[in-house]
Motif scaffolding. Structure first.
Motif, PDB file in Angstrom:
ATOM      1  N   GLU A   1     -16.220   2.455-100.352  1.00 27.54           N
ATOM      2  CA  GLU A   1     -17.135   3.259 -99.578  1.00 27.54           C
ATOM      3  C   GLU A   1     -16.560   3.926 -98.236  1.00 27.54           C
ATOM      4  O   GLU A   1     -16.865   5.204 -98.123  1.00 27.54           O
ATOM      5  CB  GLU A   1     -18.096   2.386 -99.014  1.00 27.54           C
ATOM      6  CG  GLU A   1     -19.689   3.090 -98.398  1.00 27.54           C
ATOM      7  CD  GLU A   1     -19.234   3.490 -96.948  1.00 27.54           C
ATOM      8  OE1 GLU A   1     -19.820   4.533 -96.627  1.00 27.54           O
ATOM      9  OE2 GLU A   1     -18.557   2.875 -96.351  1.00 27.54           O
ATOM     10  N   ALA A   2     -15.453   3.319 -97.846  1.00 24.43           N
ATOM     11  CA  ALA A   2     -15.025   4.129 -96.606  1.00 24.43           C
ATOM     12  C   ALA A   2     -14.266   5.288 -96.737  1.00 24.43           C
ATOM     13  O   ALA A   2     -14.156   6.131 -96.082  1.00 24.43           O
ATOM     14  CB  ALA A   2     -13.879   2.957 -95.846  1.00 24.43           C
ATOM     15  N   LYS A   3     -13.618   5.286 -98.073  1.00 25.04           N
ATOM     16  CA  LYS A   3     -12.965   6.594 -98.626  1.00 25.04           C
ATOM     17  C   LYS A   3     -13.895   7.694 -99.150  1.00 25.04           C
ATOM     18  O   LYS A   3     -13.309   8.529 -99.900  1.00 25.04           O
ATOM     19  CB  LYS A   3     -11.809   6.198 -99.508  1.00 25.04           C
ATOM     20  CG  LYS A   3     -10.658   5.397 -98.814  1.00 25.04           C
ATOM     21  CD  LYS A   3     -10.059   6.216 -97.837  1.00 25.04           C
ATOM     22  CE  LYS A   3      -9.369   7.496 -98.103  1.00 25.04           C
ATOM     23  NZ  LYS A   3      -9.112   8.528 -97.064  1.00 25.04           N
ATOM     24  N   SER A   4     -15.218   7.533 -99.346  1.00 23.92           N
ATOM     25  CA  SER A   4     -15.978   8.270 -99.852  1.00 23.92           C
ATOM     26  C   SER A   4     -16.255   9.522 -98.905  1.00 23.92           C
ATOM     27  O   SER A   4     -17.208  10.465 -99.638  1.00 23.92           O
ATOM     28  CB  SER A   4     -17.338   7.758-100.331  1.00 23.92           C
ATOM     29  OG  SER A   4     -17.924   7.161 -99.165  1.00 23.92           O
ATOM     30  N   HIS A   5     -16.036   9.361 -97.810  1.00 20.35           N
ATOM     31  CA  HIS A   5     -16.310  10.449 -96.827  1.00 20.35           C
ATOM     32  C   HIS A   5     -15.251  10.573 -95.720  1.00 20.35           C
ATOM     33  O   HIS A   5     -14.447   9.683 -95.426  1.00 20.35           O
ATOM     34  CB  HIS A   5     -17.770  10.276 -96.113  1.00 20.35           C
ATOM     35  CG  HIS A   5     -17.882   8.823 -95.499  1.00 20.35           C
ATOM     36  ND1 HIS A   5     -18.305   7.921 -96.266  1.00 20.35           N
ATOM     37  CD2 HIS A   5     -17.486   8.242 -94.420  1.00 20.35           C
ATOM     38  CE1 HIS A   5     -18.271   6.562 -95.552  1.00 20.35           C
ATOM     39  NE2 HIS A   5     -17.681   6.879 -94.327  1.00 20.35           N
ATOM     40  N   VAL A   6     -15.435  11.515 -94.835  1.00 19.24           N
ATOM     41  CA  VAL A   6     -14.381  11.674 -93.819  1.00 19.24           C
ATOM     42  C   VAL A   6     -14.692  10.555 -92.949  1.00 19.24           C
ATOM     43  O   VAL A   6     -15.945  10.144 -92.631  1.00 19.24           O
ATOM     44  CB  VAL A   6     -14.501  13.049 -93.215  1.00 19.24           C
ATOM     45  CG1 VAL A   6     -14.156  14.195 -94.040  1.00 19.24           C
ATOM     46  CG2 VAL A   6     -15.866  13.264 -92.527  1.00 19.24           C
ATOM     47  N   ALA A   7     -13.353  10.039 -92.076  1.00 12.50           N
ATOM     48  CA  ALA A   7     -13.688   9.247 -91.139  1.00 12.50           C
ATOM     49  C   ALA A   7     -14.025   9.497 -89.756  1.00 12.50           C
ATOM     50  O   ALA A   7     -13.722  10.542 -89.377  1.00 12.50           O
ATOM     51  CB  ALA A   7     -12.275   8.129 -91.079  1.00 12.50           C
ATOM     52  N   GLN A   8     -15.271   8.925 -89.214  1.00 13.84           N
ATOM     53  CA  GLN A   8     -15.823   9.152 -88.032  1.00 13.84           C
ATOM     54  C   GLN A   8     -15.934   7.799 -87.040  1.00 13.84           C
ATOM     55  O   GLN A   8     -15.546   7.824 -85.965  1.00 13.84           O
ATOM     56  CB  GLN A   8     -17.109   9.932 -88.071  1.00 13.84           C
ATOM     57  CG  GLN A   8     -16.933  11.180 -88.837  1.00 13.84           C
ATOM     58  CD  GLN A   8     -18.176  11.916 -88.849  1.00 13.84           C
ATOM     59  OE1 GLN A   8     -18.566  12.792 -87.772  1.00 13.84           O
ATOM     60  NE2 GLN A   8     -18.889  12.138 -90.060  1.00 13.84           N
ATOM     61  N   THR A   9     -16.265   6.780 -87.665  1.00 15.60           N
ATOM     62  CA  THR A   9     -16.395   5.581 -86.990  1.00 15.60           C
ATOM     63  C   THR A   9     -15.310   4.808 -87.135  1.00 15.60           C
ATOM     64  O   THR A   9     -14.365   4.976 -87.866  1.00 15.60           O
ATOM     65  CB  THR A   9     -17.628   4.551 -87.499  1.00 15.60           C
ATOM     66  OG1 THR A   9     -17.452   4.273 -88.841  1.00 15.60           O
ATOM     67  CG2 THR A   9     -18.881   5.577 -87.718  1.00 15.60           C
ATOM     68  N   LEU A  10     -15.309   3.751 -86.226  1.00 14.43           N
ATOM     69  CA  LEU A  10     -13.996   2.928 -86.358  1.00 14.43           C
ATOM     70  C   LEU A  10     -14.032   2.021 -87.341  1.00 14.43           C
ATOM     71  O   LEU A  10     -12.712   2.128 -87.998  1.00 14.43           O
ATOM     72  CB  LEU A  10     -14.089   1.753 -84.872  1.00 14.43           C
ATOM     73  CG  LEU A  10     -13.130   0.967 -84.879  1.00 14.43           C
ATOM     74  CD1 LEU A  10     -11.757   1.231 -84.838  1.00 14.43           C
ATOM     75  CD2 LEU A  10     -13.489  -0.214 -84.050  1.00 14.43           C
ATOM     76  N   ASP A  11     -15.142   1.780 -88.024  1.00 14.19           N
ATOM     77  CA  ASP A  11     -14.940   0.968 -89.376  1.00 14.19           C
ATOM     78  C   ASP A  11     -14.479   2.145 -90.261  1.00 14.19           C
ATOM     79  O   ASP A  11     -13.814   1.535 -91.486  1.00 14.19           O
ATOM     80  CB  ASP A  11     -16.182   0.479 -89.722  1.00 14.19           C
ATOM     81  CG  ASP A  11     -16.676  -0.966 -88.842  1.00 14.19           C
ATOM     82  OD1 ASP A  11     -15.460  -1.336 -88.202  1.00 14.19           O
ATOM     83  OD2 ASP A  11     -17.742  -1.170 -88.685  1.00 14.19           O
ATOM     84  N   ASP A  12     -14.712   3.229 -90.153  1.00 13.68           N
ATOM     85  CA  ASP A  12     -14.404   4.203 -91.153  1.00 13.68           C
ATOM     86  C   ASP A  12     -12.859   4.156 -91.538  1.00 13.68           C
ATOM     87  O   ASP A  12     -12.122   4.145 -92.380  1.00 13.68           O
ATOM     88  CB  ASP A  12     -14.825   5.639 -90.769  1.00 13.68           C
ATOM     89  CG  ASP A  12     -16.283   5.845 -91.233  1.00 13.68           C
ATOM     90  OD1 ASP A  12     -16.986   5.060 -92.054  1.00 13.68           O
ATOM     91  OD2 ASP A  12     -16.856   6.922 -90.766  1.00 13.68           O
ATOM     92  N   PHE A  13     -12.129   4.442 -89.910  1.00 15.11           N
ATOM     93  CA  PHE A  13     -10.818   4.359 -89.933  1.00 15.11           C
ATOM     94  C   PHE A  13     -10.159   2.932 -90.316  1.00 15.11           C
ATOM     95  O   PHE A  13      -9.323   2.975 -91.150  1.00 15.11           O
ATOM     96  CB  PHE A  13     -10.327   4.693 -88.671  1.00 15.11           C
ATOM     97  CG  PHE A  13     -10.808   6.182 -87.980  1.00 15.11           C
ATOM     98  CD1 PHE A  13      -9.802   7.213 -88.478  1.00 15.11           C
ATOM     99  CD2 PHE A  13     -11.720   6.542 -87.320  1.00 15.11           C
ATOM    100  CE1 PHE A  13     -10.214   8.423 -88.237  1.00 15.11           C
ATOM    101  CE2 PHE A  13     -11.873   7.783 -86.925  1.00 15.11           C
ATOM    102  CZ  PHE A  13     -11.160   8.762 -87.336  1.00 15.11           C
ATOM    103  N   ARG A  14     -11.042   2.057 -90.184  1.00 13.25           N
ATOM    104  CA  ARG A  14     -10.313   0.823 -90.607  1.00 13.25           C
ATOM    105  C   ARG A  14     -10.269   0.769 -92.171  1.00 13.25           C
ATOM    106  O   ARG A  14      -9.287   0.457 -92.613  1.00 13.25           O
ATOM    107  CB  ARG A  14     -10.948  -0.390 -89.912  1.00 13.25           C
ATOM    108  CG  ARG A  14     -10.829  -0.753 -88.560  1.00 13.25           C
ATOM    109  CD  ARG A  14     -11.906  -1.642 -88.010  1.00 13.25           C
ATOM    110  NE  ARG A  14     -11.713  -2.204 -86.779  1.00 13.25           N
ATOM    111  CZ  ARG A  14     -12.574  -2.834 -85.843  1.00 13.25           C
ATOM    112  NH1 ARG A  14     -13.807  -2.977 -86.494  1.00 13.25           N
ATOM    113  NH2 ARG A  14     -12.188  -3.315 -84.761  1.00 13.25           N
TER     114      ARG A  14
END
Length: 543
Positions: A226-239
């Motif tokens: 899920e985290a790699k399905s979109h550009v990272a914006q939140t801290l959890d996205d980057f993690r």
């Protein structure tokens, strides 16, 4: 392998003292006490109850000095749990030292590390990591094993390191049908003492889709999250971006055997970002439009998800140096945090707008090089020196440059002024045997620089070696700016190479350097995806 870890009680006491007083993740506590020596904690048998270690184990930031060697041991739990580490000089873990490390919480991305100080130098060490559940204290994870070699303080052992960068770019993620991140396995077979990751550890701005249709009609298949399905914006996205790359089996195995020295480049946050940048309206994917906010979250995730020694005086500082005895010092640069904006890069004086490293980091590098007593000084730069890298983002004007070079064949200008200052300092103080390694451009290259060919001549001849990508699209070759007299001695891709060539083209590369302790000669070679030696050079040390 040395038995000093078991037999030298003074070193053992030093290690224990260092562990007990070490710094936990991001300064969030202390390492804790050393566990009593004896049997390992009892383990339960239900896998459902055990904490899991989805990122494996890693070591990094290995160095040596008068007080012994040091290293970071890192891991990640799938739930709140306390990190427990054992360290020994033998695979049986006889007479192991046991350390109660910090707890992994949500606030740290469930990551934890211990800073091992006072380690024996010139030793092969083994470590074992497990996590204790914080709710059910009798429940422990299965242990995961790792090993590392500490640098010697004498020139009695060879030094070997590998370098590369650029991981999971252009939509090419973990393809198990292809064999995953195969370059890590090729590098592991070199049996290096450490690995320099030259940046673009993640592509926070590059989503990973289940399939990519290639030009030849075949399909590249990705593991997806899920985290790699979109550009990272939140801290959890980057993690989640860092966690994604740890799903690869080759990377986990490599990381358990080879210490990492890491730096960042642009894709840890967003393509070609710089401090103060506001993402323009042409870029529709971002709701958070301040690059500084994205970079802050990216930096936190990067420090959490790597075996990175946090600077107590400045927890956000990324540039640092490492000592590998009398043969080698390594200087890791940060070419993101202190740069000026991306412009036409033609300024006639060095100021905040034309900065690349910034004044404080530039002075640190010069003085660190001056103090170095090592035979070789390796500068790890996350961007190349003379390759022209234009900023092609849709929200910047045409003719904007991302790197040091500006495509002007004249005297240094723009960001080149800062590099000229560093090179002039090296010559003025007769600092010997400086070599640059880098990545970023997604192909391999060896470049020799000489003042006789240059528009600026106040420097000593030197080499620059480029590795990468680890697993990403292949590009290049880039235009070469002649300001500092570059001569390309090897380039891994032809002039008409297809851009963003998939990993199936087998154009993934790494570099390997070996220093002979007797002659102090450095041999540097460039290798392909499966470890084949493509080119090499022998560098005799300047006396």
């Amino acid at each position: 392998m040395t038995d000093a870890f078991n037999t030298d009680s003074k070193l053992r006491r030093k290690l224990i003292q260092g562990l007990a007083s070490g710094t936990a993740l991001l300064g969030s506590g202390h390492i804790g006490s050393v566990l009593a020596q004896g049997q390992a904690p009892a383990l339960v048998t239900s896998e459902r109850l055990r904490p899991q270690l989805p990122g494996g184990v890693m070591s990094g930031d290995v160095s040596s000095g008068s007080k012994g060697a040091s290293a970071i041991v890192w891991s990640r739990s799938d739930r709140p749990a306390r990190m427990l580490v054992e360290v020994a000089s033998n695979k049986r873990f006889a007479n192991a030292t046991r350390i109660e490390g910090p707890a992994a919480f949500g606030a740290t991305g469930l990551t934890a590390r211990v800073d091992l100080q006072g380690l024996p130098v010139g030793a092969e060490l083994f470590y074992r990591v497990r996590f204790q559940d914080l709710v059910h204290e009798s429940v422990y994870s299965e242990p995961l094993l790792g090993r590392l070699r500490t640098p010697s303080l004498r020139a009695d052992k060879p030094v070997c390191f590998v370098f590369s960068g650029d991981e999971a770019g252009q939509g090419y993620g973990i393809n198990e049908r292809f064999g995953g991140y195969r370059l890590y396995e090729a590098m592991r077979r070199e049996q290096p003492d450490f690995f320099i990751h030259s940046g673009d550890q993640i592509y926070a701005d590059g989503p990973i889709q289940p399939e990519v249709k290639l030009a030849d009609g075949t399909i590249w298949t990705n593991i997806t999250t899920e985290a790699k399905s979109h550009v990272a914006q939140t801290l959890d996205d980057f993690r989640g971006n860092f966690a994604y790359n740890q799903l690869d089996q080759h990377k986990r195995r490599f990381a358990s055997e080879v210490p990492f020295l890491v730096q960042w480049d642009d894709h840890e946050a967003r393509n070609n970002w710089y401090p103060g940048q506001i993402i323009g309206p042409q870029e529709k994917r971002y709701q958070q439009r301040e690059a500084a906010v994205l970079a802050q979250r990216a930096r936190q995730a990067m420090l959490e998800y790597n075996p990175f020694r946090i600077n107590r005086e400045d927890p956000e500082q990324i540039y640092r140096s490492f000592q590998f005895g009398p043969l080698l010092d390594v200087f890791m640069l940060d070419e993101r945090s202190y740069r000026g904006p991306n412009t036409a890069n033609r300024q006639t004086r060095l100021d905040d707008e034309s900065a690349f490293l910034g004044r404080a980091q530039t002075e640190w590098l010069k003085q660190s090089l001056l103090r170095s007593k090592a035979s070789w000084k390796v500068i790890a730069s996350d961007m190349p020196i003379s390759l022209v890298v234009p900023d092609l983002n849709p929200d910047v004007p045409k003719g904007t440059y991302e790197g040091l070079a500006n495509g002007d064949a004249g005297a240094p200008s723009g960001r080149e002024l800062e590099l000229a200052e560093i090179l002039r300092f090296i010559k003025q103080h007769d600092i010997k045997n400086v070599v640059w390694v880098t990545a970023d451009v997604h192909y391999a290259q060896a470049t020799h620089y000489h003042p006789a060919r240059a528009r600026f001549s106040e420097f000593k001849p030197f080499w620059e070696f480029i590795g990468g990508p680890i697993n990403a699209g292949t590009f290049g070759p880039n235009e070469v700016d002649p300001t500092f007299g570059p001569e390309v001695r090897y380039c891994s891709v032809p002039k008409n190479n297809p851009q963003s060539n998939p990993p199936t083209a087998l154009q993934q590369y790494y570099g390997c350097a070996r220093i002979d302790p007797r002659t102090r000669v450095m041999q540097v070679s460039l290798h392909d995806l499966d470890g084949k030696r493509l080119w090499g050079v022998t560098l005799d040390p300047e006396a």
